[in-house]
Each structure stands twice: as C-alpha cells, then as structure tokens.
Design a protein around this motif. Sequence first.
Motif, short mmCIF file in Angstrom:
data_model
loop_
_atom_site.label_atom_id
_atom_site.label_comp_id
_atom_site.label_asym_id
_atom_site.label_seq_id
_atom_site.Cartn_x
_atom_site.Cartn_y
_atom_site.Cartn_z
N VAL A 1 -5.77 -10.83 5.15
CA VAL A 1 -6.60 -10.61 5.95
C VAL A 1 -5.89 -10.34 7.39
N ALA A 2 -4.46 -10.72 7.51
CA ALA A 2 -3.87 -10.36 8.61
C ALA A 2 -3.50 -8.83 8.66
N ASP A 3 -3.71 -8.25 7.57
CA ASP A 3 -3.30 -6.63 7.67
C ASP A 3 -4.60 -5.99 7.99
N ILE A 4 -5.64 -6.49 8.41
CA ILE A 4 -6.80 -5.68 8.70
C ILE A 4 -7.11 -5.76 10.25
N ASP A 5 -7.55 -4.40 10.89
CA ASP A 5 -7.67 -4.19 12.20
C ASP A 5 -8.77 -4.66 12.60
N TRP A 6 -8.93 -6.06 13.22
CA TRP A 6 -9.85 -6.63 13.68
C TRP A 6 -10.67 -6.03 15.11
N LYS A 7 -9.96 -5.27 15.68
CA LYS A 7 -10.16 -4.93 16.93
C LYS A 7 -11.21 -3.55 16.58
#
Length: 491
Positions: free
Chosen positions: A414-420
Amino acid sequence: MATDTTDRPTTQQSGIKGKLDSYFEITARGSSFGSEIRGGLTTFFTMSYIVVLNPLIIGTVAGGDGEFLGGGDAPNLAMVAAATALVAGLLSIAMGIWARFPIALATGLGLNAFVAYGIASRTGMNWPQAMGFVVIEGVLISILVLTKFRKAVFRAVPGFLKKAIAVGIGLFLAFIGLWDARIIQPGAGVPTSFGVNGYIATWPMVVFVIGLFVAIVLLAKKVRGALLISIAVATVVAVAFELIFKLGSSVDNPSGWALVEPSLPSKIVEVPDLGLVGQVDLFGGFTSLPVLTALLLIFSLLMADFFDTMGTMTAIGAEAGLNDEQGNPPRSQEILMVDSLGAVAGGLGSVSSNTSYIESASGVGDGARTGLASVVTGLGFLLAMFLTPLYAIVPFEAATPVLVVVGFLMVTQVADIDWKDYRIAIPAFLTFILMPFGYSISIGIGVGFISYVVLQVATGGTKKVHPLMWASAAAFAIYFVLGPINGLLGS
C-alpha cells in the motif's frame, strides 16, 4: 547478498557431475553443488508451511453441494496436504529442469482463498467444478504466454491497481485468519467483536496469540522458516493444552477447538492418499451458473493469478545477480510457461492454482543460483507427502496466525500507491477495502476497475485507459447488474 564461496569449484567437473554442472550452469553462475543443495533446502523449509496451511484454507470449506474437497461431510486434511505436496514437488522440479532457475512453486496464497471463498462456497458449484475453472484459467494463461499476450494484458492494468489487488487479498486473508480462529466473532448489537466480550477467554485463543507473536518476532528478526516454526510451536502448545484440559471440539464445547482437535496421531509416516488428483469437472460450472457469471469468475481468477510471477522472477533474478541490463532474468519465457502450467496442474490436482513463490529468495540468499536448487526443493515436497498424518493435528488456532502475517506482508504494498492523486487513490481504496468487507476478491477487483475508468473519463484522462481496461470494466458492470436484470426478466 553475500554468500560463502569456499566450496565453489573454479572449473567444471567431469562425468555425471560435470554434465549436471554444465546443464544447470552451476560453475558458470559462480555456485557449487553444496550451495545449490543448501539453498534448495532453505527454500523448502521456508515455504513448506503451505502443506499445512492450504488444507486449512481449501480443505475446511464446503462446496455448494455441502461436501468438502475430496467428498464427504467432513474435511479431508491429510488428503489435501498430500496432493498439495505432490503438485508443488513436481512443478518445482519442472521449474528447475526446464527453466533452470532457482524458483519453487506451490499453491498460491490468496488464490486458494479466492477459489474457496469466492467460487466454491458462494456460487452453488461443487469442488470438482470449481477446480475445473482453475484448469480453464491455467490454460488461458498458458495461451497468453505462448502468444506473448500476457505482457500486453499485464501492461493494460495500471500498476497501482495491481498493488491494490494484492493489498486487498492480504486484508481478506487476515480477516479469514482472525475469523476462523474466533478472535473476531459475531458481536452483540455490532457486526463483529474481539474475542469473547473483548477478552482472550479460551485456551484455543491463547494458542492463536502465542502463534502470532512467535511468527511476528521471528519475522522481525529475519529468521528463515519463521512461519513454519510458528505453526510448529503453536501446534505443540495446542497438543499440550488438549492433553491437559480435554477441550474437544467447539461443537460440544464453546471453548473448544474451532475445527481440528490437536490429538497426537497413531503414526507419523504413511503412504499418501492421492485420491484428490483428477477430481475435476472441467465444464460442469457452466451448468451451475449463468455463462456470463462463470466467465467473469474465471476472469477474476485469471486477474488474481496473473501479475505476481513477473515481479517475483525479476526480484529473484536481481537477488541472484542473474538479470540482464534490462532487468530480465534468463529463460524468462520458460519461467512464465512453467508458472502458467502451475494453474493447470493445481486444478488437476484439486489443490488450487500453483504459482512461483517469493520465498525462493531465502534459498538464493543461502547461495542458490540455478535450477538444481528448485529440484532439491521439489524433492523435499515429494518427501513431505509421506508425513501427512502430522498435518491432521494442526488446529485452526495454530495455523491461522500465519494468515494474518501473510496478510501483513501483502498489505505493505500500500505504501507504493500515490494517495495524493484521488484518481489513483480512490479506485485503489475501493479495490482493497471491498474484498474483506464484501467477502469477495472478485467484487473488489470489479469495483476497482469500474471506478478507475469512471474517474479517468470524468477528469479528462480517457486516453490513459487501455482498451482491455474498458472491456474489463464493462464486463464487471454487466456482472454487477446481472442479478437484478434476471429478476426483472423472471418477473
């Protein structure tokens, strides 16, 4: 990763040993027979937990006809364990001999959960029909490899959605682990609650807690075989508790074991029962379900099975120092072909789709560089077939902590997903949150695909959507409204 090189030969040897050296390129890759054997055994002990865990995932779920895998109204755990070990052994040996690469195969975690909870138990199909879908999916993936179309489909799905699918399966596995061990239970006035009124109140729950903490501590300390050690330790504790407290099954005692009672077997070694092999109804699922529903389930299984191997073989090749300048491992087409046939073999063996294991990195870390290590791992699995009485004593509470830990490992992506970027973040969120909440992997994939296409169109990114994503989203959209449409037509 640095390894001991004191036993590595500097020149190829003669005779049979020399032929093996030349075929597997042992000396050419800077390895030795000792390193390959050691690495192969390390990989086996790191991933052999699947022989215990797979029966507890697919062997304890009744199909649509009420029967368990292998037939009957009770689980056949030893039979599932034997078939799991057989298929993993044969495929790992095939990978070693044909692809000559240090990757081993076994039943894929997440894939087996999808087959058990997304197909067999929820669609009205029996287990042979569900395994028929696995075989069909494996044939399709094999065709995609032969035509080199697999890479095209791989590129069609955005990378963040691939990661979101893995995260969702991880959450789903963790939820199943907690639920099966009754750490999470139906609540009073709420959907679920923790333990018994918020407390760890039974000895089986204590076993789960012990297993979980053993697993996470060993994992944090990077101990090889952490998951298998966790299962073994928790099982020993469970056997001791059963001998002392005589807990029995939860059917007779609410504080008893969820399903399997950890009683010592009368014998440890026996001839394996391979009766599961070949229990497949290839096209029977199409008679139990509408054709579109059946095709979408096969498509969902294909999507869940499709993307891991490229990343796995690239990572293993990089760890071993075997990749070329473009990051491609040697004999990549052969690797993909064996992996694709793993779904076919897993379906025919009635143990769910088999796939390449990232745990093979443990063997590479111990010196493995060639396919000989995979042959050694495969022989370890074949030997494990004869130890199936041991697997029948492992209770849910000793094995399900591993599901939680595997879930954690998958969720880290999940850390590799761009949450912005909400056009990315929202479809990813919907993908992985709906898998455990909707108790369906295919629902998560479908909603993720549809929301991705809708958001791209609404924000001017239509050209970014691959034609295959348009087709996939449309198919899922039809799938989601098929029930109401059938109801209207029926009325």
